[in-house]
Write a protein that holds these residues in place. Sequence first.
Motif, PDB file in Angstrom:
ATOM      1  N   THR A 144       0.790  -1.180   0.153  1.00 21.15           N
ATOM      2  CA  THR A 144       0.109   0.182   0.110  1.00 21.15           C
ATOM      3  C   THR A 144       0.844   1.288   0.115  1.00 21.15           C
ATOM      4  N   LEU A 145       1.890   1.380   0.996  1.00 26.25           N
ATOM      5  CA  LEU A 145       2.702   2.427   0.994  1.00 26.25           C
ATOM      6  C   LEU A 145       3.573   2.701  -0.407  1.00 26.25           C
ATOM      7  N   ASN A 146       4.041   1.497  -0.946  1.00 21.45           N
ATOM      8  CA  ASN A 146       4.829   1.599  -2.199  1.00 21.45           C
ATOM      9  C   ASN A 146       4.021   2.153  -3.269  1.00 21.45           C
ATOM     10  N   GLY A 147       2.775   1.953  -3.284  1.00 21.03           N
ATOM     11  CA  GLY A 147       1.757   2.567  -4.178  1.00 21.03           C
ATOM     12  C   GLY A 147       1.565   3.938  -3.781  1.00 21.03           C
ATOM     13  N   ILE A 148       1.638   4.405  -2.895  1.00 19.92           N
ATOM     14  CA  ILE A 148       1.690   5.817  -2.368  1.00 19.92           C
ATOM     15  C   ILE A 148       2.683   6.664  -2.881  1.00 19.92           C
ATOM     16  N   ASP A 149       3.936   6.089  -2.407  1.00 14.83           N
ATOM     17  CA  ASP A 149       5.377   6.892  -2.496  1.00 14.83           C
ATOM     18  C   ASP A 149       6.407   6.057  -2.831  1.00 14.83           C
ATOM     19  N   PRO A 150       6.710   5.226  -4.084  1.00 16.94           N
ATOM     20  CA  PRO A 150       7.784   4.432  -4.140  1.00 16.94           C
ATOM     21  C   PRO A 150       9.084   4.767  -3.553  1.00 16.94           C
ATOM     22  N   GLN A 151       9.296   6.114  -3.872  1.00 18.93           N
ATOM     23  CA  GLN A 151      10.861   6.803  -3.501  1.00 18.93           C
ATOM     24  C   GLN A 151      11.195   6.440  -2.027  1.00 18.93           C
ATOM     25  N   ALA A 152       9.833   6.360  -1.125  1.00 22.35           N
ATOM     26  CA  ALA A 152      10.310   6.549   0.350  1.00 22.35           C
ATOM     27  C   ALA A 152      10.743   5.118   0.433  1.00 22.35           C
ATOM     28  N   LEU A 153      10.511   4.161  -0.071  1.00 19.01           N
ATOM     29  CA  LEU A 153      10.805   2.903   0.157  1.00 19.01           C
ATOM     30  C   LEU A 153      11.781   2.365  -0.728  1.00 19.01           C
ATOM     31  N   ALA A 154      12.310   3.042  -1.631  1.00 17.13           N
ATOM     32  CA  ALA A 154      13.486   2.436  -2.772  1.00 17.13           C
ATOM     33  C   ALA A 154      14.716   2.284  -2.132  1.00 17.13           C
ATOM     34  N   ASP A 155      15.145   2.643  -0.847  1.00  6.53           N
ATOM     35  CA  ASP A 155      16.468   2.532  -0.258  1.00  6.53           C
ATOM     36  C   ASP A 155      16.187   1.608   0.688  1.00  6.53           C
ATOM     37  N   ARG A 156      16.583   0.452   0.723  1.00 11.10           N
ATOM     38  CA  ARG A 156      16.478  -0.535   1.945  1.00 11.10           C
ATOM     39  C   ARG A 156      16.984  -0.083   3.462  1.00 11.10           C
ATOM     40  N   GLU A 157      17.645   0.946   3.348  1.00 15.12           N
ATOM     41  CA  GLU A 157      17.797   1.487   4.895  1.00 15.12           C
ATOM     42  C   GLU A 157      17.043   2.878   5.124  1.00 15.12           C
ATOM     43  N   SER A 158      16.101   3.062   4.240  1.00 16.04           N
ATOM     44  CA  SER A 158      15.230   4.352   4.582  1.00 16.04           C
ATOM     45  C   SER A 158      14.322   4.058   5.787  1.00 16.04           C
ATOM     46  N   TRP A 159      14.018   5.441   6.293  1.00 15.85           N
ATOM     47  CA  TRP A 159      13.199   5.034   7.290  1.00 15.85           C
ATOM     48  C   TRP A 159      12.076   4.467   7.487  1.00 15.85           C
ATOM     49  N   TRP A 160      11.184   4.358   6.397  1.00 16.99           N
ATOM     50  CA  TRP A 160       9.908   3.607   6.303  1.00 16.99           C
ATOM     51  C   TRP A 160      10.301   2.149   5.900  1.00 16.99           C
ATOM     52  N   SER A 161      11.319   2.076   5.070  1.00 15.83           N
ATOM     53  CA  SER A 161      11.831   0.660   5.060  1.00 15.83           C
ATOM     54  C   SER A 161      12.280  -0.307   6.015  1.00 15.83           C
ATOM     55  N   ILE A 162      13.064   0.497   7.089  1.00 14.91           N
ATOM     56  CA  ILE A 162      13.454  -0.064   8.225  1.00 14.91           C
ATOM     57  C   ILE A 162      12.398  -0.315   9.167  1.00 14.91           C
ATOM     58  N   ALA A 163      11.301   0.504   9.311  1.00 12.18           N
ATOM     59  CA  ALA A 163      10.180   0.453  10.278  1.00 12.18           C
ATOM     60  C   ALA A 163       9.340  -0.830   9.605  1.00 12.18           C
ATOM     61  N   LEU A 164       9.252  -0.984   8.321  1.00  9.93           N
ATOM     62  CA  LEU A 164       8.195  -2.403   7.662  1.00  9.93           C
ATOM     63  C   LEU A 164       9.296  -3.316   7.936  1.00  9.93           C
ATOM     64  N   MET A 165      10.397  -3.417   7.688  1.00  9.77           N
ATOM     65  CA  MET A 165      11.192  -4.753   8.069  1.00  9.77           C
ATOM     66  C   MET A 165      11.129  -5.162   9.621  1.00  9.77           C
ATOM     67  N   GLN A 166      11.077  -4.186  10.536  1.00 18.15           N
ATOM     68  CA  GLN A 166      10.698  -4.548  11.883  1.00 18.15           C
ATOM     69  C   GLN A 166       9.308  -5.369  12.032  1.00 18.15           C
ATOM     70  N   LEU A 167       8.555  -4.631  11.287  1.00 19.49           N
ATOM     71  CA  LEU A 167       7.124  -5.110  11.511  1.00 19.49           C
ATOM     72  C   LEU A 167       6.946  -6.610  10.731  1.00 19.49           C
ATOM     73  N   GLU A 168       7.792  -6.905   9.715  1.00 21.94           N
ATOM     74  CA  GLU A 168       7.674  -7.961   8.827  1.00 21.94           C
ATOM     75  C   GLU A 168       8.534  -8.880   9.645  1.00 21.94           C
ATOM     76  N   GLY A 169       9.207  -8.648  10.534  1.00 21.11           N
ATOM     77  CA  GLY A 169      10.243  -9.784  11.278  1.00 21.11           C
ATOM     78  C   GLY A 169      11.522  -9.779  10.605  1.00 21.11           C
ATOM     79  N   ALA A 170      11.846  -8.930   9.765  1.00 22.35           N
ATOM     80  CA  ALA A 170      13.182  -9.210   8.783  1.00 22.35           C
ATOM     81  C   ALA A 170      14.365  -8.545   9.439  1.00 22.35           C
ATOM     82  N   LYS A 171      15.401  -8.651   9.249  1.00 20.81           N
ATOM     83  CA  LYS A 171      16.544  -7.983   9.637  1.00 20.81           C
ATOM     84  C   LYS A 171      16.910  -7.001   8.695  1.00 20.81           C
ATOM     85  N   ALA A 172      17.320  -5.707   9.354  1.00 21.54           N
ATOM     86  CA  ALA A 172      17.783  -4.632   8.614  1.00 21.54           C
ATOM     87  C   ALA A 172      19.035  -4.804   7.898  1.00 21.54           C
TER      88      ALA A 172
END
Length: 178
Positions: free
Chosen positions: A150-178
């Motif tokens: 959903t968020l990627n559909g709104i603003d793909p640039q916010a998630l383009a970098d694996r180390e971005s603020w939103w990418s890390i927040a989502l990885m934590q929710l997904e149970g993945a390691k940053a």
Amino acid sequence: MTDSDAYLKAWEPDNVIPFPREAWIGEFKAPKATYPVVDFLPIDMSVVYTAYLEDARFDLYSRINLDMGRDGTLELAVVGAVPDDKDDMLFCLDTGSGQVLLLGVSDGTMELVNSTFKALTEFLYHFALFIDADTGGAGRARRAKVLRGTLNGIDPQALADRESWWSIALMQLEGAKA
């Protein structure tokens, strides 16, 4: 597009604070389309965002002018902070472009949070819906992957970098390691 009532319901009416939307549209160079459709922000959004900056180094809506050398001055307006680090990690509106940047005050770092202020509010809206529907660990990772889509559909640039603020927040929710 999400309307004002939906934002209020997701963020709860006693958890919002107005921001000077119309004044900023008239004062700043950022295009009108980069602003949220609402003239309020959530006060507190779990671990991802807070507008509660009492006793912090900067106030909500403070102006920060950064000397960028030959590139001139970057004019920012504080629109929130990272809850656990509100003295140092500020969400700032770039008043020229409409982007939201995460400013590390002590080390002078900056990273893109969202490509527009409007996208930030939409991310916070969907994050609030995610939190409201959360029933614990079971199924959270799956729901976080849906939220990422959903968020990627709104603003793909916010998630383009694996180390971005939103990418890390989502990885934590997904149970993945940053």
